[in-house]
Design an enzyme around this catalytic site. Sequence first.
Site, mmCIF file in Angstrom:
data_model
loop_
_atom_site.group_PDB
_atom_site.id
_atom_site.type_symbol
_atom_site.label_atom_id
_atom_site.label_comp_id
_atom_site.label_asym_id
_atom_site.label_seq_id
_atom_site.Cartn_x
_atom_site.Cartn_y
_atom_site.Cartn_z
ATOM 1 N N LYS A 36 -21.685 6.634 -16.173
ATOM 2 C CA LYS A 36 -20.408 7.071 -15.779
ATOM 3 C C LYS A 36 -19.460 6.876 -16.793
ATOM 4 O O LYS A 36 -18.615 7.591 -17.297
ATOM 5 C CB LYS A 36 -19.936 6.100 -14.535
ATOM 6 C CG LYS A 36 -18.476 6.578 -14.045
ATOM 7 C CD LYS A 36 -18.117 5.433 -13.172
ATOM 8 C CE LYS A 36 -18.535 5.559 -11.617
ATOM 9 N NZ LYS A 36 -18.086 4.676 -10.774
ATOM 10 N N GLU A 156 -6.542 9.030 -1.408
ATOM 11 C CA GLU A 156 -7.462 10.234 -1.958
ATOM 12 C C GLU A 156 -6.751 11.444 -1.828
ATOM 13 O O GLU A 156 -6.167 11.794 -0.850
ATOM 14 C CB GLU A 156 -8.993 10.252 -1.586
ATOM 15 C CG GLU A 156 -9.819 9.063 -1.905
ATOM 16 C CD GLU A 156 -11.136 9.164 -1.386
ATOM 17 O OE1 GLU A 156 -11.528 10.135 -1.209
ATOM 18 O OE2 GLU A 156 -11.735 8.155 -1.203
ATOM 19 N N CYS A 261 -12.000 4.508 3.670
ATOM 20 C CA CYS A 261 -11.444 3.156 3.933
ATOM 21 C C CYS A 261 -11.255 2.878 5.366
ATOM 22 O O CYS A 261 -11.559 1.564 5.988
ATOM 23 C CB CYS A 261 -10.079 3.270 3.266
ATOM 24 S SG CYS A 261 -10.088 3.800 1.444
ATOM 25 N N LYS A 321 -11.386 14.932 4.067
ATOM 26 C CA LYS A 321 -10.063 15.443 4.115
ATOM 27 C C LYS A 321 -9.688 16.600 2.985
ATOM 28 O O LYS A 321 -10.727 16.681 2.113
ATOM 29 C CB LYS A 321 -8.679 14.381 3.944
ATOM 30 C CG LYS A 321 -8.807 13.800 2.811
ATOM 31 C CD LYS A 321 -7.569 12.897 2.797
ATOM 32 C CE LYS A 321 -7.293 12.123 1.832
ATOM 33 N NZ LYS A 321 -6.348 11.353 1.667
HETATM 34 C C1 UGA Z 1 -6.098 5.503 3.384
HETATM 35 C C2 UGA Z 1 -4.669 4.927 3.280
HETATM 36 O O1 UGA Z 1 -3.774 5.908 3.908
HETATM 37 C C3 UGA Z 1 -4.198 4.384 2.015
HETATM 38 O O2 UGA Z 1 -2.879 3.900 2.021
HETATM 39 C C4 UGA Z 1 -5.390 3.404 1.476
HETATM 40 O O3 UGA Z 1 -4.873 2.824 0.217
HETATM 41 C C5 UGA Z 1 -6.579 3.769 1.536
HETATM 42 O O4 UGA Z 1 -6.934 4.369 2.706
HETATM 43 C C6 UGA Z 1 -7.545 2.867 1.089
HETATM 44 O O5 UGA Z 1 -7.596 1.731 1.802
HETATM 45 O O6 UGA Z 1 -8.096 2.864 -0.177
HETATM 46 P P1 UGA Z 1 -7.259 7.583 2.584
HETATM 47 O O7 UGA Z 1 -8.664 7.226 3.377
HETATM 48 O O8 UGA Z 1 -7.664 8.283 1.192
HETATM 49 O O9 UGA Z 1 -6.228 6.586 2.321
HETATM 50 O O10 UGA Z 1 -6.828 9.104 3.355
HETATM 51 P P2 UGA Z 1 -5.855 9.123 4.567
HETATM 52 O O11 UGA Z 1 -4.917 10.380 4.136
HETATM 53 O O12 UGA Z 1 -5.055 8.059 4.989
HETATM 54 O O13 UGA Z 1 -6.387 9.746 5.778
HETATM 55 C C7 UGA Z 1 -7.408 8.956 6.342
HETATM 56 C C8 UGA Z 1 -8.141 9.665 7.579
HETATM 57 O O14 UGA Z 1 -7.230 9.746 8.510
HETATM 58 C C9 UGA Z 1 -8.703 11.027 7.239
HETATM 59 O O15 UGA Z 1 -9.972 11.268 7.775
HETATM 60 C C10 UGA Z 1 -7.475 11.939 7.980
HETATM 61 O O16 UGA Z 1 -7.998 13.144 8.293
HETATM 62 C C11 UGA Z 1 -7.221 11.138 8.885
HETATM 63 N N1 UGA Z 1 -5.738 11.202 9.759
HETATM 64 C C12 UGA Z 1 -4.732 10.962 8.948
HETATM 65 C C13 UGA Z 1 -5.495 12.059 10.787
HETATM 66 O O17 UGA Z 1 -6.600 12.225 11.504
HETATM 67 N N2 UGA Z 1 -4.435 12.297 11.401
HETATM 68 C C14 UGA Z 1 -3.418 11.804 10.918
HETATM 69 O O18 UGA Z 1 -2.301 11.917 11.346
HETATM 70 C C15 UGA Z 1 -3.498 11.258 9.511
#
Ligand code: UGA
Length: 443
Positions: A36, A156, A261, A321
């Site tokens: 890496k 992400e 996460c 996503k």
């Molecule tokens: C999430 C948090 O949003 C971040 O703030 C945090 O830093 C991160 O985890 C972490 O702990 O490292 P992430 O997992 O990258 O971020 O993605 P999100 O955009 O939050 O989405 C998470 C999941 O929720 C996805 O599967 C998405 O499809 C789902 N989701 C999100 C829904 O089903 N409905 C929504 O309204 C929003």
Amino acid sequence: MKRIAVIGTGYVGLVSGTCFAEVGHSVVCCDIDIEKISSLKAGIIPIYESGLKELVDKNTKENRLFFSTDIPEAIRKADIIYIAVGTPMSENGEADLRHVKAVANIIGANLNGYKIIVNKSTVPVGTGKLVQSVIQQVSKGRHPFDVVSNPEFLREGTAIADTMNMERAVIGATSEKAATIIEELHKPFETTIVKTNLESAEMIKYAANAFLATKISFINDIANICERVGADVEQVAEGVGLDSRIGKKFLQAGIGFGGSCFPKDTMALLQIAKSVGYPFKMIEAVIETNQKQRAHIVQKLLHVFGDLQGKTISVLGLAFKPNTNDMRSSPALDVIPMLRNLGAQVKAYDPIAIPEAKRLLGDQVVYSEDLFETAKETDACLILTEWPQVQHMNIRKLKTCLNQPILVDGRNLFRLEDMKREGFIYHSIGRPEIQGEKILTKV
Ligand code: UGA
């Protein structure tokens, strides 16, 4: 300018280290993974994250960002050491702290003056204190140090923007001196600083992710009830979200949350609660609803066909996503094996996650980076990821590819009127079914 060593060059470490370099600090990102680090030195970024390569190239060229496998040397030269190693889920759902402890040991062995050790990894409450005691023991108290918890909130796909424009920085510290230095480090980000003790900062991270996960499971439960009572969850979410106390965000019904996460952190929080004898029923329900939501979408296909034996299903989207190739806890990893177990053949489209999907799903699936090629001569199409390519696809062309115009949409990407007008049999989440223009006789 501070000299920062970031240990662990995964998603969080690489993005945070690069952004600290971008605002003027001298950063060395370290990892034990030799391959890496050599790739990064050659300008090859191991993850897909929009804008990251440009920032890495720029800061490497301007001599603010370095990569190394020599962790002891990086520790000795740094003022501030960020721990950003993985904390995967262990078998009982707890966060596995093996890597964090290993890094604390190396730090203890190489402490050569006052340093601040900052925990960026998502760790159970109490880990900061644990890191402190490991370093204290190994370094035999020869040098002063402070431990800080500075959890990460980036998402992400939008990681650079989330870091450069962070909404807040949480700084949980054991001393005012350390808290002030880490606050100073964040000055260029012009963000709101929340100063707490170590335990509160660690808890803020879990509480934030668990609350967001709760919003998703809540709206998914509401969606499932909407389906039974003839309501439309998109309208319900809009009406509810306009109340500023609730807010519009994270009320998108779908096939449940995935990624590296929410699934891991909800489980870890449940374990934290259990470890202190507190039955956290609400988070248990959030996790259960999320798991059920995967099966719910498969039920919709069964509802259309009765039986999936011998059917070919095209799946649009494999990543958890859009704008990432990350497949960790992706709905596709649950849904595709369910379809296969029910006797269906699966063809799948994703613009960038196919190599990762092949590693995890193997030859259960016929893969293609061509959306319409994937849909061609399949009996139904199933949307799992809201890629812009899927959201903006030509649905008339999709219809001509499919054996029957059956679309099951796990992300509610299309308007019901459009689907009705185009003659689709369209099933989505929490919205009325569209039966299409023709009666399904034999599929
Ligand atoms: C999430 C948090 O949003 C971040 O703030 C945090 O830093 C991160 O985890 C972490 O702990 O490292 P992430 O997992 O990258 O971020 O993605 P999100 O955009 O939050 O989405 C998470 C999941 O929720 C996805 O599967 C998405 O499809 C789902 N989701 C999100 C829904 O089903 N409905 C929504 O309204 C929003």
